[in-house]
Write an enzyme that holds these catalytic residues in place. Sequence first.
Site, PDB file in Angstrom:
ATOM      1  CG  ASP A   1      -1.936  -1.100   1.062  1.00  0.00           C
ATOM      2  OD1 ASP A   1      -2.153  -1.791   0.219  1.00  0.00           O
ATOM      3  OD2 ASP A   1      -2.841  -1.142   2.120  1.00  0.00           O
TER       4      ASP A   1
ATOM      5  CG  ASP B   1      -0.876   5.190  -0.295  1.00  0.00           C
ATOM      6  OD1 ASP B   1      -1.770   5.171  -0.956  1.00  0.00           O
ATOM      7  OD2 ASP B   1      -1.014   4.717   1.032  1.00  0.00           O
TER       8      ASP B   1
ATOM      9  CB  SER C   1     -11.666   6.262  -1.559  1.00  0.00           C
ATOM     10  OG  SER C   1     -10.416   6.727  -1.302  1.00  0.00           O
ATOM     11  CG  LEU C   2     -11.352   7.453   4.320  1.00  0.00           C
ATOM     12  CD1 LEU C   2     -10.950   6.595   5.693  1.00  0.00           C
ATOM     13  CD2 LEU C   2     -12.123   8.824   4.961  1.00  0.00           C
TER      14      LEU C   2
ATOM     15  CD  GLU D   1     -14.768   5.685  12.953  1.00  0.00           C
ATOM     16  OE1 GLU D   1     -14.660   4.828  11.915  1.00  0.00           O
ATOM     17  OE2 GLU D   1     -15.744   6.438  13.155  1.00  0.00           O
TER      18      GLU D   1
ATOM     19  CE  LYS E   1      -7.926   3.381   5.352  1.00  0.00           C
ATOM     20  NZ  LYS E   1      -7.692   2.159   4.804  1.00  0.00           N
TER      21      LYS E   1
ATOM     22  CG  ASP F   1      -5.651  -4.077   5.354  1.00  0.00           C
ATOM     23  OD1 ASP F   1      -6.618  -3.208   4.176  1.00  0.00           O
ATOM     24  OD2 ASP F   1      -4.426  -4.143   4.818  1.00  0.00           O
TER      25      ASP F   1
ATOM     26  NE  ARG G   1     -13.715   1.727  -2.737  1.00  0.00           N
ATOM     27  CZ  ARG G   1     -12.696   2.200  -2.219  1.00  0.00           C
ATOM     28  NH1 ARG G   1     -12.626   3.258  -1.325  1.00  0.00           N
ATOM     29  NH2 ARG G   1     -11.556   1.980  -2.776  1.00  0.00           N
TER      30      ARG G   1
ATOM     31  CD  GLU H   1     -12.619  -2.262   5.273  1.00  0.00           C
ATOM     32  OE1 GLU H   1     -13.468  -1.661   5.121  1.00  0.00           O
ATOM     33  OE2 GLU H   1     -11.648  -2.445   4.636  1.00  0.00           O
TER      34      GLU H   1
ATOM     35  CE1 TYR I   1     -16.692   2.616   6.401  1.00  0.00           C
ATOM     36  CE2 TYR I   1     -15.731   0.790   6.925  1.00  0.00           C
ATOM     37  CZ  TYR I   1     -16.202   1.676   6.017  1.00  0.00           C
ATOM     38  OH  TYR I   1     -15.818   1.268   4.868  1.00  0.00           O
TER      39      TYR I   1
ATOM     40  CE  LYS J   1     -14.950   7.344   9.669  1.00  0.00           C
ATOM     41  NZ  LYS J   1     -15.921   6.209   9.818  1.00  0.00           N
TER      42      LYS J   1
ATOM     43  CE  LYS K   1      -3.849   3.784   3.595  1.00  0.00           C
ATOM     44  NZ  LYS K   1      -3.036   2.957   2.716  1.00  0.00           N
TER      45      LYS K   1
ATOM     46  CB  CYS L   1      18.869 -22.536 -21.599  1.00  0.00           C
ATOM     47  SG  CYS L   1      17.751 -21.129 -22.379  1.00  0.00           S
TER      48      CYS L   1
ATOM     49  CB  CYS M   1      13.782 -18.077 -21.081  1.00  0.00           C
ATOM     50  SG  CYS M   1      14.777 -19.408 -21.926  1.00  0.00           S
TER      51      CYS M   1
ATOM     52  CB  CYS N   1      14.781 -23.141 -21.053  1.00  0.00           C
ATOM     53  SG  CYS N   1      15.286 -22.267 -19.569  1.00  0.00           S
TER      54      CYS N   1
HETATM   55  S1  IVH Z   1     -14.825   5.945   6.680  1.00  0.00           S
HETATM   56  C1  IVH Z   1     -16.761   8.570   3.672  1.00  0.00           C
HETATM   57  N1  IVH Z   1     -13.631   4.213   8.528  1.00  0.00           N
HETATM   58  O1  IVH Z   1     -10.917   2.346   4.504  1.00  0.00           O
HETATM   59  C2  IVH Z   1     -16.212   7.609   4.610  1.00  0.00           C
HETATM   60  N2  IVH Z   1     -13.422   3.696   6.374  1.00  0.00           N
HETATM   61  O2  IVH Z   1     -10.624   4.435   1.515  1.00  0.00           O
HETATM   62  C3  IVH Z   1     -15.378   6.495   4.106  1.00  0.00           C
HETATM   63  N3  IVH Z   1     -11.961   1.809   6.235  1.00  0.00           N
HETATM   64  O3  IVH Z   1     -11.846   0.984   1.985  1.00  0.00           O
HETATM   65  C4  IVH Z   1     -15.047   5.483   4.823  1.00  0.00           C
HETATM   66  N4  IVH Z   1     -11.954   1.336   8.524  1.00  0.00           N
HETATM   67  O4  IVH Z   1     -13.794   0.444   3.824  1.00  0.00           O
HETATM   68  C5  IVH Z   1     -13.879   4.449   7.081  1.00  0.00           C
HETATM   69  N5  IVH Z   1     -13.148   3.290  10.085  1.00  0.00           N
HETATM   70  C6  IVH Z   1     -13.151   3.334   9.033  1.00  0.00           C
HETATM   71  C7  IVH Z   1     -12.509   2.505   8.185  1.00  0.00           C
HETATM   72  C8  IVH Z   1     -12.681   2.756   6.986  1.00  0.00           C
HETATM   73  C9  IVH Z   1     -11.529   0.899   7.179  1.00  0.00           C
HETATM   74  C10 IVH Z   1     -11.850   1.532   4.749  1.00  0.00           C
HETATM   75  C11 IVH Z   1     -12.954   1.548   3.846  1.00  0.00           C
HETATM   76  C12 IVH Z   1     -12.585   1.890   2.519  1.00  0.00           C
HETATM   77  C13 IVH Z   1     -11.276   2.551   3.021  1.00  0.00           C
HETATM   78  C14 IVH Z   1     -11.280   4.256   2.944  1.00  0.00           C
END
Ligand code: IVH
Length: 669
Positions: free
Chosen positions: A34, A38, A83-84, A113, A115, A117, A136, A173, A225, A288, A312, A409, A424, A430
Amino acid sequence: MKRSEAKAHIEKLRLEIEEHNHRYYVLNEPAISDFEYDILLNELETLEKKFPEFIVDGSPTHKVGSDITKEFTQYEHRYPMLSLGNTYNEEEVREFDSRVRKATSEPIEYVCELKFDGASISILYKNGELFRALTRGDGTRGDDVTMNVKTIKSIPKKITDKRIPSEFVIRGEIVMPRAVFNKLNDERSEEDIIPFANPRNAAAGTLKLLDPRIVASRSLDCLVYYLLSEEIPHDNHFENLKEASEWGFKVPDSIRLCRSIEDIFQFISHWDSERKNLPYDTDGVVIKVNSLTLQKELGDTAKSPRWAIAYKFKAEQATTRLLSVTFQVGRTGNVTPVANLEPVLLSGSTVKRATLHNADQIALLDLHLNDMVYVEKGGEIIPKIVGVDHSFRNENSKRIEFISHCPECGTSLVKNDGEANHYCPNYLHCPPQIKGRIEHFISRKAMDIDGLGEETIDLLFSKKLIRNFSDLYDLTLEQLVPLERLGEKSASNILKSIRKSVDTPYPRVLYALGIRHVGETVAKIICKEFRSIDDLINSDPERLISVSEIGPKIAASIVAYFTDNENLEIIRRLKLIGIRFSDENRPILTGNSLDGKVIVISGLFLEHSRDEYKDIIERNGGKNSSSISGNTSFVLAGEKMGQSKKEKAQKFGVPLINEMEFLKIIGED
Ligand code: IVH
């Protein structure tokens, strides 16, 4: 950077990121961490800011990666699934806080919160009943995975609490506990199935399975979430989550209200070290804005809300010295560079080697011999090199160049346009390719020949007892017994297993040939369309491409395989031995394994036609029925089984048995 260079670089980055999106969201097989992803995205964002004239609609910086697959029906999300924005540094969290504070003079509350995975899910409830669950997808439309989601125990199917809105969406999630993941991978290794790289891939892959019964067996969990509704109970996120928890959803206990930036950093540093004690993988913290009114005021960008940010965690890394790079040649001729490292301890185990993927990766890292490199495990099984500490580089150190000739080879390597790997082309001579093909031929899903491991194949090959897999059928006890470590008993077992493999069904034989791009599923599809290998040998690319699922790449590979005289000679010899190269004369098993069972057939099948299955059911003591009821014993469920049938089966609690399981029951697997 010049304008023209920037344009070319932007296009290259875009293509690269799109390829990684596909690998991550659709194939569940990411090639980079990841963090590396990024970095690429960040580079593209920076360039697009500097050269806005090159921004195009649909750039990966403006849209979310898509997980849409053709196996599922898609529906529109009631609320777009954004997404975030994410960051790895504290400074950017401070900047986020300043931006938020500019929007109001009131004191700010944040919800912190973890995150988790896994794979995101959006579930719509109507009048207390789980109505539809969507992945999604591309953020606007998602894949309908309702049947699979209904098997997850922590997701309520029916809510009796009177306070719930008549319609609401809950998001969360879907995760696989690490313990379940480890057990699943142990089983897969034992069965010779490629293990999942990490729990996220396992969760996302499981969510997209076509058989909900397998999903049910994988103990997925859902941590919610986000609650959305026209009749939202509270004007703040925290209380909405608490409320959802009272309705029966699993809201992580870890969520906290934070009133200052210091509170946020405390939350982050606490969980950065504590997260290893959680049962699930986490990759960061989400911060948030708590007030929904303020959230609305701040609004969203095309891709992510302005009221939230993800910080992250860095994956565990170690620094060590690059001693050398070796190049490995696989069964299909693919050449993979491998870094040999000074041993270093990383997440509890010693790392001596790391994958470098391909020439692009080496160039991207600008790797030199003796470089101090950063090694990361990031959940993947094989560690990778993610960066170089340039301050340690010696002026005279030699740059790592990708090789031009096969290390095994000596043939000149080839790289096709649009593919990242060198390979190859010396398919026939080979050694690792020949040995790899023999190993593939005897593997469980192919001819399933027991007792012959990699070492024995090596030995047989070096003693010139076999040159290709058809030679296996000429081996004798006298040749095998004197081989190192092989006694008379093992040798005779090997010969028995080789002899038994003559009865292997045609689709598995076709798969065993190891034709590039012809995996298990493609082999089955081909066998349905071309009832014998001669039909296939005589077909042309147009005819092949007319079969759905076969594209130009597969067709070209099949044609090339059968143009080669040496391959045709191997097939001729295998035919003489009695190996099955057609579906004709395939005996239909008769028995009593389905005595008293009432069976409904639904969907498309690979091994037999529907009529053949009807016949098979009757010959094995079962009864065919066209509609599902309380009397139905099970549904023989093929691919693309209709949604209404699925729902009916669920209603009556009738199990779905897939084709492979069914063939096992009647003894034809
Ligand atoms: S909030 C608009 N909260 O992270 C709000 N996302 O790109 C958007 N994820 O794949 C999401 N834990 O599924 C939020 N506590 C959490 C999260 C969470 C994991 C994932 C979400 C998405 C990615 C955000």
